[in-house]
Structure formats: structure tokens, C-alpha cells
Design a protein around this motif. Structure first.
Motif, PDB file in Angstrom:
ATOM      1  N   MET A 196      68.208 -57.565  14.651  1.00 40.57           N
ATOM      2  CA  MET A 196      68.503 -58.991  14.776  1.00 40.57           C
ATOM      3  C   MET A 196      69.962 -59.263  14.457  1.00 40.57           C
ATOM      4  SD  MET A 196      67.312 -61.860  15.675  1.00 40.57           S
ATOM      5  CE  MET A 196      65.614 -61.318  15.820  1.00 40.57           C
ATOM      6  N   VAL A 212      64.765 -62.727  21.742  1.00 39.35           N
ATOM      7  CA  VAL A 212      64.355 -63.062  20.378  1.00 39.35           C
ATOM      8  C   VAL A 212      63.047 -63.849  20.400  1.00 39.35           C
ATOM      9  CG1 VAL A 212      64.999 -64.286  18.273  1.00 39.35           C
ATOM     10  CG2 VAL A 212      66.738 -63.026  19.543  1.00 39.35           C
ATOM     11  N   SER A 236      61.796 -62.479  11.163  1.00 38.33           N
ATOM     12  CA  SER A 236      63.147 -62.149  11.612  1.00 38.33           C
ATOM     13  C   SER A 236      63.523 -62.959  12.852  1.00 38.33           C
ATOM     14  CB  SER A 236      63.233 -60.646  11.912  1.00 38.33           C
ATOM     15  OG  SER A 236      64.478 -60.315  12.472  1.00 38.33           O
ATOM     16  N   GLY A 243      66.467 -65.710  13.323  1.00 37.75           N
ATOM     17  CA  GLY A 243      67.441 -65.543  14.398  1.00 37.75           C
ATOM     18  C   GLY A 243      67.525 -66.763  15.292  1.00 37.75           C
TER      19      GLY A 243
END
Length: 525
Positions: A15, A36, A50, A54
Motif C-alpha cells: 500500500m 485499492v 490497509s 489507502g
């Protein structure tokens, strides 16, 4: 590993690397957003958290740099320029991200739920500070996205109290609180005529308990906190110190807000409340709702019914009934008689004992109360000193002292030579009519007896009747929640003189010591 079994390049990148690449070129690497977002479908909570972090950073950058500029007049895609098409695509991904975060509020992992909620609120703040659409003269708060969040939390089937609790710090902001209140009002209206579940009520009440309106609107606030302008309170203080005046970016529409609050509670009062919600309503209404209602007397039936039930509900309804009597001309002549009847030994074991004594102090604050009535309360409290638990004794002593300070005519009760014991006391403890108790003719011999109490600080507090009364009243709030643990800690800190004699003869066993009658009559078997 063969080339066919290798994971896609995007999934192999961390990430941190994805965010760096996106930051380097937000247009060229825009597809990183899609990569993502795909990680939100993972079965691993670590990958999901995560991805949430992000996406929060990516769209914060998008909003700050104002990359989303929607085409005016809703132009068809065929006539849009490349930049307009890209902006429209970004807006669609931003909306999709917001919807996915709302779905993650129902994730099985609580950590994922809480992170998704924080992400939504932070993006609300960023979008408000850098609005996608602006309308002159209108505060740029993303209302629709907040309404979607509130609707996802105040639901019928899922207990979201742990998530709603996270919003408490944001509800202190006037703009967030106002638009949340509007959203709750729409939800309550949408449930009108439907079956109301206990889960829905619990979620709703947690919101209602956090709405704290300043009387008269934002102008009554010394410091105004805003979600979109978190530094506005500091600027206001600086401007006040330099005698400069500047219009606040947000002004709470008090009339509209109070009307909205009244509409919500008008519907809530029609619900069948559980015992817990009934108690919470009695606590919440007098302080946070009634000051803002146009016709608080409409709550008379609710408070009087609760007051007449007795027990804990009667105790909790005291404040609401008193507000109706003192501020809204409710005629209830037996109010003080019923409060007087509550002064029984059981009151010290009630769950809401601190609240009761704080309210009692407020009820007896008026200088217009007849002396015989206050004398009866004073004597009743004095008599309770004989049976009250030790942690409550200081409270009773200070309360009695305050009444004597507040009503100088009662100081004759301190020393009355004709009332030195229960048998010679003219006070009739069984009389419910305070005008016939003869309390004014009695004395405070019960307080005097506490001067022989085994705890030194209780005996010292009771000795106030041997001295001149102080000018200032004691703060009752410091003593309403005293406990046995505090008493133990207090006594552990006392300094004891050395070589204190405990016995003159060393015992030989459990029942064998000098001149002991028990050892002669009893033996260990």
C-alpha cells in the motif's frame, strides 16, 4: 512459480508503494484507485484495513487538490472534454468508495467497522473543506453523505451502539450536531406508523442523548467548535482579545433546530418505552430537551405518570416535575410533601441517590419556602443521621449546615434544652403534614450525637453546631458519591502516634486472655 500462477502486479505492490506512485502522478496512475478498492473484497481483515487507510489518503489528496470538478449543466458524455470525463470518473469512484465504507460498517470484525466509520467522517470533513459542489451563501457541509451514515447506524436489526459512541466527539461540533439532528428527524418521520424494535430505540437514544443545544443558538457559546473549521474557536478567541469581530462560518439556526428536536420527541413519546429507556428519558428531558421546547407542558402527563409510580421512576421524575412547577406554572401543591416522604432510610441504597440529593438541594434553595417546611426537612435529615450508612453521614451533615446557613431562622434548632432525646423530642417523625411535625420546636441532638462517632472526620464534621456557621455554603456535589473505599483510604492516610497501647496483657490464645468472661463460658470444639 510459473508465470500463470503469479499474482497480478497490483496485488504484489504494498500500500505504501501504491500511494507513492499515485502521489507522483495522480492522473497517469488513477487506476490505482480501482486496485485499492478491489482489496476491500479480501477475506483478510488486515488487507481491508490497509485498503481503507489507502482510500482515505487517496481521496483526501483528490479533494485537497480539487481534482473532482463536475461538468456544469450535466453535459452528456459525448460532448465532455477529457478532463471533464476524468473528473466524472473520479466522482463515481469517490461515491462508490463511500458506499463501500457504509457496507463495511456491518463487517464481522469490529476493528474494520470502526476504521470505516472514521474514514467516512474524515472524508466528510475533507469534502466540506474542499467542496465538490458549491452554492453561494450555503454552508458547504456534505449533508447527503452524513444522512447516509446516520441512516446506516440508526437501524432496526443491528445494535450499532459501539459505533455511535465513536461519534460523540464529533457531535460536540455544532455543524455536525445540527445536520445529524436533521438526519435523525427524517429517520424518525420515516418510521412513523411502522413497528418499532428495541434495537432501533437503543440506537436512536444514543444519538438523542448527545444532542446538546445552546439556548438561543451559537451566539450563546463562548467557544464554537466546527467540524469543517476545527481552528475556528482559536481564531474567535484571538479576535476577541484584539477586539475584532468576525462573522462565524456557521451559525446554528436555533429556531429550526429546537423545532426539529421537538418533532423528534413528539414521536418518541408515542413509543412504548422499555424500563431502561423510560429512565433515560426522565434524565434526558429536563436538562437537554425541555429548555428548547415551545410547549414543555405537553410533557406533564409523562412526568406525572412516572412520578406517581413510585420507586426509582418517581425519584427520576422529580426534576421534570419541579421544572414544570417552577418555570411553567404547573399547579401541584403536594410536590414537597411527596419529596419529604421519600426521605426514608431506603433512599441511601437507591441507584440514583446522588441525583436525588443534588435535586433536593435545588428544591430547597428558594427563600420563599415556609420556615416550618424547611425545618421539617432539616429535622428529617437529622433523624436519618442515626441510620444512614457511614459514607452518607458527611453528606447529611453538610446538607443540614447549608439549610441553617440558607435559613437563619432555623438556627434556634441547634440548641433546644427541651429536646435532648427521642422521648422528649416534640418532632413527630410519622406525621406526613409538615405543618404539624413540630420540627421547629425540636433540636439537632442527632447531629450532636455524631460527635461521638468512631470515625474522627465524621465527629469533626458534626461539631459544626458548636461553632459559628460559615458564611458560604458547602458544595454538596463533593459528598454525594462517597463510598466505603474512600473512607478506608482516608483512614489509611491518618498518622498514628507511636506506642499506642492496644492491651495490657498478652493473650495466650484465641479465647485465653486476662479477665475474659468469654473464655470462662465458651470453649473451642
Amino acid at each position: 512459480m510459473s508465470d500463470n500462477n503469479k499474482p497480478p502486479a497490483a496485488s504484489r505492490r504494498t500500500m505504501k508503494l501504491l500511494l507513492k506512485q499515485y502521489k507522483d502522478n495522480r492522473v497517469k496512475n488513477a487506476n490505482i484507485i480501482v486496485d485499492v478498492m478491489q482489496r476491500l473484497e479480501s477475506n483478510e481483515s488486515g488487507s481491508i484495513t490497509s485498503a481503507i487507510t489507502g482510500l482515505h489518503q487517496i481521496f483526501t489528496m483528490v479533494l485537497i487538490h480539487e481534482d473532482i470538478q463536475l461538468p456544469r449543466d450535466n453535459l452528456p458524455e459525448s460532448v465532455q472534454s477529457a478532463s471533464e470525463k476524468f473528473s466524472t470518473w473520479l466522482f463515481a469512484r469517490y461515491t462508490e468508495t463511500h458506499n463501500r465504507m457504509l457496507e463495511l460498517l456491518g463487517h464481522k470484525e469490529q476493528g474494520v467497522q470502526e476504521l470505516a466509520l472514521c474514514c467516512i467522517v474524515k472524508l466528510l470533513q475533507s469534502e466540506g473543506q474542499h467542496p465538490i459542489k458549491t452554492t453561494p451563501g450555503i454552508y458547504p457541509f456534505p449533508i447527503e453523505r452524513l444522512e447516509a451514515l446516520v441512516s446506516a447506524l440508526v437501524v432496526d436489526s443491528v445494535d450499532n451502539q459501539h459505533l455511535i459512541t465513536l461519534l460523540f466527539e464529533y457531535l460536540e461540533c455544532q455543524d455536525f450536531m445540527y445536520y445529524s439532528l436533521m438526519a435523525v428527524n427524517r429517520i424518525v418521520k420515516a418510521h412513523k406508523g411502522k413497528d418499532i424494535t428495541e434495537v432501533y430505540m437503543n440506537n436512536l437514544f444514543l444519538f438523542l442523548e448527545q444532542f446538546s443545544l445552546p439556548e438561543g443558538g451559537s451566539s450563546k457559546l463562548l467557544i464554537q467548535k466546527l467540524l469543517l473549521y476545527p481552528d475556528s474557536d482559536e481564531k474567535v478567541q484571538e479576535e476577541e482579545s484584539t477586539c475584532e469581530k468576525k462573522t462565524s462560518p456557521f451559525t446554528l439556526p436555533y429556531e429550526q433546530t429546537s423545532q426539529c428536536l421537538g418533532d423528534i420527541w413528539e414521536e418518541v413519546m408515542k413509543y412504548s418505552l422499555t424500563p431502561d429507556l423510560h429512565r433515560r428519558s426522565l434524565i434526558l428531558l429536563p436538562d437537554k430537551v425541555m429548555p428548547h421546547l415551545k410547549q414543555p407542558v405537553q410533557l406533564t402527563g409523562f412526568f406525572m405518570e412516572s412520578y406517581n409510580r413510585g420507586g426509582g421512576l418517581s425519584l427520576l421524575a422529580l426534576q421534570g416535575v419541579f421544572v414544570l412547577i417552577s418555570k411553567h406554572n404547573l399547579d401541584y401543591p403536594d410536590f414537597y410533601t411527596k419529596v419529604y416522604a421519600m426521605l426514608e432510610p431506603t433512599i441511601f441504597h437507591a441507584r440514583y441517590r446522588p441525583r436525588f440529593f443534588m435535586l433536593l438541594d435545588r428544591f430547597l434553595a428558594s427563600s420563599y419556602l415556609p420556615e416550618y417546611m424547611v425545618a421539617s426537612f432539616t429535622k428529617r435529615l437529622s433523624r436519618l443521621c442515626l441510620v444512614a450508612p457511614t459514607p452518607c453521614l458527611i453528606l447529611l451533615i453538610k446538607f443540614i449546615a447549608n439549610l441553617l446557613i440558607r435559613f437563619p431562622g432555623l438556627r434556634k434548632m441547634i440548641h433546644n434544652p427541651h429536646a435532648t432525646s427521642v422521648e422528649r423530642d416534640p418532632f413527630d417523625a410519622d406525621e406526613s403534614d409538615m405543618s404539624k411535625t413540630h420540627a421547629s420546636e425540636s433540636s439537632l441532638w442527632e447531629v450532636a450525637s455524631l460527635q461521638q462517632h468512631t470515625l474522627p472526620y465524621v465527629a469533626k464534621a458534626a461539631s459544626f453546631i458548636n461553632r459559628n456557621l460559615p458564611i458560604m455554603e458547602y458544595n454538596i456535589g463533593e459528598y454525594v458519591e462517597s463510598t466505603y473505599e474512600e473512607i478506608f483510604e482516608r483512614n489509611c492516610k491518618l498518622t498514628v502516634k507511636e506506642n499506642v497501647p492496644t492491651t495490657f496483657h498478652k493473650p495466650k490464645g484465641l479465647f485465653e486472655y486476662h479477665c475474659d468472661q468469654m473464655s470462662q463460658d465458651w470453649s473451642m470444639v
